[in-house]
Design an enzyme around this catalytic site. Structure first.
Site, mmCIF file in Angstrom:
data_model
loop_
_atom_site.group_PDB
_atom_site.id
_atom_site.type_symbol
_atom_site.label_atom_id
_atom_site.label_comp_id
_atom_site.label_asym_id
_atom_site.label_seq_id
_atom_site.Cartn_x
_atom_site.Cartn_y
_atom_site.Cartn_z
ATOM 1 N N LYS A 78 0.840 -1.197 -0.022
ATOM 2 C CA LYS A 78 -0.062 0.031 -0.147
ATOM 3 C C LYS A 78 0.984 1.203 -0.025
ATOM 4 O O LYS A 78 1.912 1.158 0.569
ATOM 5 C CB LYS A 78 -0.935 -0.098 0.999
ATOM 6 C CG LYS A 78 -1.922 0.968 1.133
ATOM 7 C CD LYS A 78 -2.746 0.968 2.567
ATOM 8 C CE LYS A 78 -4.015 1.861 2.694
ATOM 9 N NZ LYS A 78 -4.829 1.902 3.984
ATOM 10 N N SER A 153 -9.670 1.724 2.934
ATOM 11 C CA SER A 153 -8.805 2.467 2.061
ATOM 12 C C SER A 153 -7.709 1.755 1.341
ATOM 13 O O SER A 153 -7.478 2.094 0.106
ATOM 14 C CB SER A 153 -8.177 3.669 2.828
ATOM 15 O OG SER A 153 -7.379 3.085 3.829
ATOM 16 N N SER A 177 -9.731 -0.296 6.996
ATOM 17 C CA SER A 177 -9.403 -0.385 5.766
ATOM 18 C C SER A 177 -8.602 -1.410 5.281
ATOM 19 O O SER A 177 -8.418 -1.519 4.061
ATOM 20 C CB SER A 177 -8.122 0.695 5.723
ATOM 21 O OG SER A 177 -9.143 1.972 5.740
#
Ligand code: GLN
Length: 482
Positions: A78, A153, A177
């Site tokens: 990420k 997210s 997330s």
């Protein structure tokens, strides 16, 4: 790599000399070539770097060197976690031009374990959101339906693993997330207990809530990756020195002696019937595997969302003050330093990030502090106590991960309806629990449904035991047809 089930299998094949790291990587790159133009999971792909890592592994294996437990596994990270020498954008304009000067501890541990870093994945800007639509840089699509969001997210990481472009990916989870996008994309997503994994090199969002964790294609892969990442880190004083158990030996085939807690309202009031049904059926399977089902109460869980948006925003408003146009990334050139600060932050942050900063600053302001931050902190303590009482009666709590399956891009335009995506996941962050989402079936449209399992802090072994038994019983094969 559609032919390989998970990282665990890949590492076994690699160790047995059945495949080379380079051939494995080339296969992953072919999947990326075919699917990434449709899915848009990556913000940055490092083909050359990955190839160099793969060749190095093959060379070391030839020399008879002992390689790590993730040797040859292609992994995505990420883009709020540092990989030395590469941009860390947090999917924000604010970090334009910034390159990470060092590896996050998780990155370093994965590299040392032999994982091959493919690149960096999309997210909601600064990890604030539940659909990836708050990314300032790119739109990521759900591999099961390209009209729909992958969740957020950490949506890019979830989509990359779901599409088999990576066999594992890292995310961060502050309020859901990792688990919510895992649920939307039909993969396993783990949020470890608070402090279990070092956060050195993760761009902080809300420091009392943030944890890094993996997206994987199986529960055993989640156990494998946690065994590499977990443990004390001298570079992160908030990491725990609690010993790291052998997570792989926690995997189980039955659930005899395990007590599974359910909050009835989570199922009865779930707005999506398919989600409620699939999750109920999964709990039934746990019972058939020998678990005892106990009804529990979490009376303050309904306040979780309100508490979270005060606490997380307050911490974010403080953490994000470091983006000042001087130290990192974007820098608007204006005649005075103070104007430079306003101009940079005004242009660099997107609307959701600004909303959180304003909300958080207000919640901490002298006149409002007691009414908002003080109160939220006290309710948080009550929620922790609710969980303590619940875990005296059960070992694991089962619920839907999200109230619905993946929704259409653009469908949720007001912030509150987006915030509601995390209604079931937020309490685990507020209480520091470990929790995971695992696929338990699909809705009428074929979209994945995720079941959330939560355990007491540092009870990851119980979590993996429960999840692995259910996983092998369900024996699903949820893969997108891209
Ligand atoms: N969706 C939640 C938010 O917007 C959680 C985000 C996260 O876990 N990073 O804050």
């Amino acid at each position: 790599m559609p032919a390989i089930k998970d990282s665990f299998e890949l590492t076994k094949r690699f160790a047995a000399g059945e495949s080379s790291a380079e051939a494995t990587l080339q296969a992953a790159l072919r999947v990326i070539d075919a699917r990434e133009p449709k899915v848009g999971a990556f913000l940055h792909l490092d083909r050359d770097g990955a190839l160099a890592q793969a060749r190095d592994l093959d060379a070391r294996r030839k020399q008879g060197q002992k390689l790590g437990p993730l040797a040859a596994v292609p992994i995505a990270v990420k883009d709020n976690i540092h990989v030395a020498g590469h941009a860390t954008t947090c999917a924000s304009r604010m970090l334009d031009g910034f390159k990470a000067p060092y590896d996050a501890t998780v990155t370093a541990r994965l590299k040392a374990a032999g994982a091959i870093i493919l690149g960096k994945t999309n997210l909601d800007e600064f990890a604030m959101g539940s659909s990836c639509e708050n990314s300032a840089l790119k739109q990521t699509r759900n591999p099961f339906d390209l009209e729909r969001v992958p969740g957020g997210s950490s949506g890019g990481s979830a989509a990359a693993v779901a599409a088999r472009m990576a066999l594992m990916a890292l995310g961060s989870d502050t309020g859901g997330s990792i688990r919510e996008p895992a649920s939307f994309c039909g993969v396993v997503g783990l949020k470890p207990s608070y402090g279990r994994v070092s956060r050195y090199g993760l761009v902080a969002f809300a420091s009392s809530l943030d944890q890094i964790g993996p997206f994987t294609l199986s529960v055993r892969d989640a156990a494998l990756s946690l065994s590499v990442m977990a443990g004390a880190d001298p570079l992160d004083a908030t990491s725990s020195s609690e010993p790291v158990p052998d997570y792989l030996s926690a995997l189980r085939a039955d659930l005899r002696g395990m007590r599974v807690g359910v909050v009835r309202a989570y199922f009865d009031e779930c707005p999506n019937q398919d989600v409620a049904d699939r999750c109920r059926q999964a709990v039934e399977r746990m019972k058939a595997l020998g678990a005892e089902i106990v009804e529990i109460e979490l009376p303050r869980a309904k306040d979780g969302l309100a508490v979270y948006y005060v606490v997380a925003s307050a911490e974010a408003s403080s953490n994000l003050s470091r983006f000042d146009g001087v130290r990192y990334g974007l820098r608007e050139k204006t005649p005075s330093a103070i104007q430079n600060y306003f101009a940079t932050r005004g242009r660099g942050f997107g609307p959701e990030v600004k909303r959180r900063i304003m909300l958080g600053t207000y919640a901490l302001s002298a006149g409002a502090y007691e009414e908002f931050y003080g109160r939220a902190s006290r309710v948080r303590t009550l929620m922790v106590n609710d969980f303590k009482a619940a875990f005296a009666r059960c070992d694991v709590i089962a619920s839907p991960t999200a109230p619905f399956t993946a929704f259409r891009a653009g469908e949720k335009s007001d912030p509150l309806s987006m915030y509601l995506c995390d209604i079931y996941t937020i309490p685990a962050n507020l209480a520091g629990l470990c929790a995971l989402s695992m696929p338990v079936g699909a809705d009428a449209r074929g979209l994945p449904v995720g079941l959330q399992l939560q355990c007491a802090p540092y009870a990851e072994t119980t979590l993996f035991g429960a999840a692995s038994a259910l996983e092998s019983d369900l024996n699903l094969n949820l893969a997108p047809t891209l």
